[in-house]
Design an enzyme around this catalytic site. Structure first.
Site, PDB file in Angstrom:
ATOM      1  N   SER A 144       0.859  -1.191   0.000  1.00  0.00           N
ATOM      2  CA  SER A 144       0.000   0.000   0.000  1.00  0.00           C
ATOM      3  C   SER A 144       0.891   1.235   0.000  1.00  0.00           C
ATOM      4  CB  SER A 144      -0.847  -0.004   1.285  1.00  0.00           C
ATOM      5  OG  SER A 144      -1.488   1.237   1.483  1.00  0.00           O
ATOM      6  N   TYR A 168      -2.159  -1.304  10.529  1.00  0.00           N
ATOM      7  CA  TYR A 168      -2.144  -1.385   9.062  1.00  0.00           C
ATOM      8  C   TYR A 168      -0.812  -0.893   8.504  1.00  0.00           C
ATOM      9  CZ  TYR A 168      -4.010  -0.944   4.277  1.00  0.00           C
ATOM     10  OH  TYR A 168      -4.227  -1.063   2.925  1.00  0.00           O
TER      11      TYR A 168
HETATM   12  P1  NAD Z   1     -11.664  -5.963   0.136  1.00  0.00           P
HETATM   13  O1  NAD Z   1     -12.294  -5.944   1.485  1.00  0.00           O
HETATM   14  O2  NAD Z   1     -12.536  -5.807  -1.062  1.00  0.00           O
HETATM   15  O3  NAD Z   1     -10.795  -7.297  -0.030  1.00  0.00           O
HETATM   16  C1  NAD Z   1     -10.120  -7.912   1.050  1.00  0.00           C
HETATM   17  C2  NAD Z   1     -10.056  -9.399   0.784  1.00  0.00           C
HETATM   18  O4  NAD Z   1      -9.371 -10.042   1.864  1.00  0.00           O
HETATM   19  C3  NAD Z   1     -11.458 -10.023   0.699  1.00  0.00           C
HETATM   20  O5  NAD Z   1     -11.483 -10.981  -0.330  1.00  0.00           O
HETATM   21  C4  NAD Z   1     -11.587 -10.678   2.057  1.00  0.00           C
HETATM   22  O6  NAD Z   1     -12.462 -11.786   2.028  1.00  0.00           O
HETATM   23  C5  NAD Z   1     -10.158 -11.113   2.296  1.00  0.00           C
HETATM   24  N1  NAD Z   1      -9.896 -11.434   3.702  1.00  0.00           N
HETATM   25  C6  NAD Z   1     -10.088 -10.664   4.806  1.00  0.00           C
HETATM   26  N2  NAD Z   1      -9.794 -11.351   5.917  1.00  0.00           N
HETATM   27  C7  NAD Z   1      -9.387 -12.590   5.522  1.00  0.00           C
HETATM   28  C8  NAD Z   1      -8.967 -13.768   6.205  1.00  0.00           C
HETATM   29  N3  NAD Z   1      -8.926 -13.827   7.550  1.00  0.00           N
HETATM   30  N4  NAD Z   1      -8.653 -14.863   5.469  1.00  0.00           N
HETATM   31  C9  NAD Z   1      -8.753 -14.832   4.127  1.00  0.00           C
HETATM   32  N5  NAD Z   1      -9.133 -13.758   3.426  1.00  0.00           N
HETATM   33  C10 NAD Z   1      -9.459 -12.648   4.110  1.00  0.00           C
HETATM   34  O7  NAD Z   1     -10.547  -4.824   0.161  1.00  0.00           O
HETATM   35  P2  NAD Z   1      -9.507  -4.371  -0.974  1.00  0.00           P
HETATM   36  O8  NAD Z   1      -9.575  -2.904  -0.972  1.00  0.00           O
HETATM   37  O9  NAD Z   1      -9.669  -5.111  -2.238  1.00  0.00           O
HETATM   38  O10 NAD Z   1      -8.104  -4.788  -0.290  1.00  0.00           O
HETATM   39  C11 NAD Z   1      -7.250  -5.796  -0.806  1.00  0.00           C
HETATM   40  C12 NAD Z   1      -5.802  -5.511  -0.415  1.00  0.00           C
HETATM   41  O11 NAD Z   1      -5.395  -4.298  -1.024  1.00  0.00           O
HETATM   42  C13 NAD Z   1      -5.597  -5.344   1.082  1.00  0.00           C
HETATM   43  O12 NAD Z   1      -4.360  -5.935   1.458  1.00  0.00           O
HETATM   44  C14 NAD Z   1      -5.542  -3.844   1.233  1.00  0.00           C
HETATM   45  O13 NAD Z   1      -4.802  -3.474   2.362  1.00  0.00           O
HETATM   46  C15 NAD Z   1      -4.835  -3.455  -0.047  1.00  0.00           C
HETATM   47  N6  NAD Z   1      -5.026  -2.051  -0.421  1.00  0.00           N
HETATM   48  C16 NAD Z   1      -6.274  -1.538  -0.694  1.00  0.00           C
HETATM   49  C17 NAD Z   1      -6.400  -0.193  -1.054  1.00  0.00           C
HETATM   50  C18 NAD Z   1      -7.739   0.424  -1.387  1.00  0.00           C
HETATM   51  O14 NAD Z   1      -7.827   1.636  -1.507  1.00  0.00           O
HETATM   52  N7  NAD Z   1      -8.812  -0.334  -1.578  1.00  0.00           N
HETATM   53  C19 NAD Z   1      -5.261   0.607  -1.118  1.00  0.00           C
HETATM   54  C20 NAD Z   1      -4.007   0.056  -0.832  1.00  0.00           C
HETATM   55  C21 NAD Z   1      -3.910  -1.279  -0.486  1.00  0.00           C
END
Ligand code: NAD
Length: 256
Positions: free
Chosen positions: A138, A151
């Protein structure tokens, strides 16, 4: 083309993980998608990817807060040429009030699980003579914000793990990198917009520009397709000498 390669994407029944799985499948890879649930719609997501892109796609349940399940996910996949560590959660609170169980869950799901999956996947990659690890870190793997102690710590840890894994595989046809997204419009982020608009008495457009994208100079979200496309690039021959580094997809966030 990634035909014949198997990609395991953790936390991929939604958001960025699903977007990355779809782009890897579009590039020809067989994919394993994952979350901690085991619903019909989870398996249906895999069936839809298989049908749309003509690849093999499976859904494997694993709760990545548990090390044994993280290891079992890769073992059950049987083959892992491309490992994408993506699963993540968030909790926002000052350090002195930060619930200990939230701290532990965030570190376990986002950092420790990547250690476990990598430990099982590397021998498979060595056996195959080729491998790619793509860790979804991130902008918060490179910079900080208040109230996101767990985080930011986990994501900085992921960047560190990325560098160490790259050094341990440097002489092999294995690369290890981290993608550092800024704000990406996922269901998780989208869901916060209407409530925040009410809270600040702003329109949804103002919330996006002034609150959510305050730190993103482009004033646009990155898309899950762009994160997926970056992962596909890191798996390409053009990226074979890119290892142990981060690629920001953040509309200029880390240039500020
Ligand atoms: P999201 O909530 O749509 O996806 C998160 C995923 O992780 C889901 O599929 C969820 O089921 C899974 N998950 C959560 N807990 C879990 C567990 N205990 N076991 C297995 N799977 C689990 O969110 P997202 O925005 O797609 O985030 C995905 C990644 O991208 C994360 O690591 C997040 O930190 C990173 N990220 C997101 C953003 C953003 O703006 N959306 C920015 C930077 C980084």
């Amino acid at each position: 083309s990634l035909q014949g390669k198997t990609a395991v994407i953790t936390g991929s029944n939604s958001g960025i993980g699903l977007g990355v799985a779809r782009e890897l499948a579009r590039a020809g890879a067989d994919v394993v998608i994952n979350s901690f649930t085991d619903r019909d719609e989870d398996h249906q997501l895999a069936a839809d990817i298989a049908k749309e892109f003509g690849v093999t796609a499976r859904y494997i349940k694993a709760d990545l807060s548990k090390g044994a399940e993280a290891r079992a996910l890769i073992e059950q996949a049987g083959k892992c040429d491309i490992l994408v560590n993506n699963a993540g959660i968030q909790h926002v609170s000052p350090i002195e009030d930060f619930p200990v169980e939230k701290w532990d869950a965030i570190i376990a799901i986002m950092l420790t699980s990547a250690f476990h999956t990598t430990a099982v996947a590397l021998p498979m990659m060595r056996k195959a003579g080729w491998g790619r690890v793509v860790n979804i870190a991130s902008a918060h793997g490179l910079t900080a914000s208040p109230y996101k102690s767990a985080y930011v710590s986990a994501k900085h840890g992921v960047v560190g793990l990325t560098k160490v894994t790259a050094l341990e595989t440097a002489k092999e046809d294995i690369t290890v990198n981290a993608i550092c997204p800024g704000y990406v419009k996922t269901p998780l982020v989208e869901a916060q917009i209407p409530d925040t608009a009410k809270e600040y008495n702003m329109t949804e457009e103002e919330v996006i520009e002034k609150v959510i994208l305050a730190r993103q100079p482009s004033k646009e979200f990155a898309t899950v397709e762009q994160i997926g496309g970056t992962a596909v690039f890191l798996c390409s021959d053009a990226a074979a000498q890119i290892t142990g580094t981060t690629i920001s997809v953040d509309g200029g966030w880390t240039a500020l």
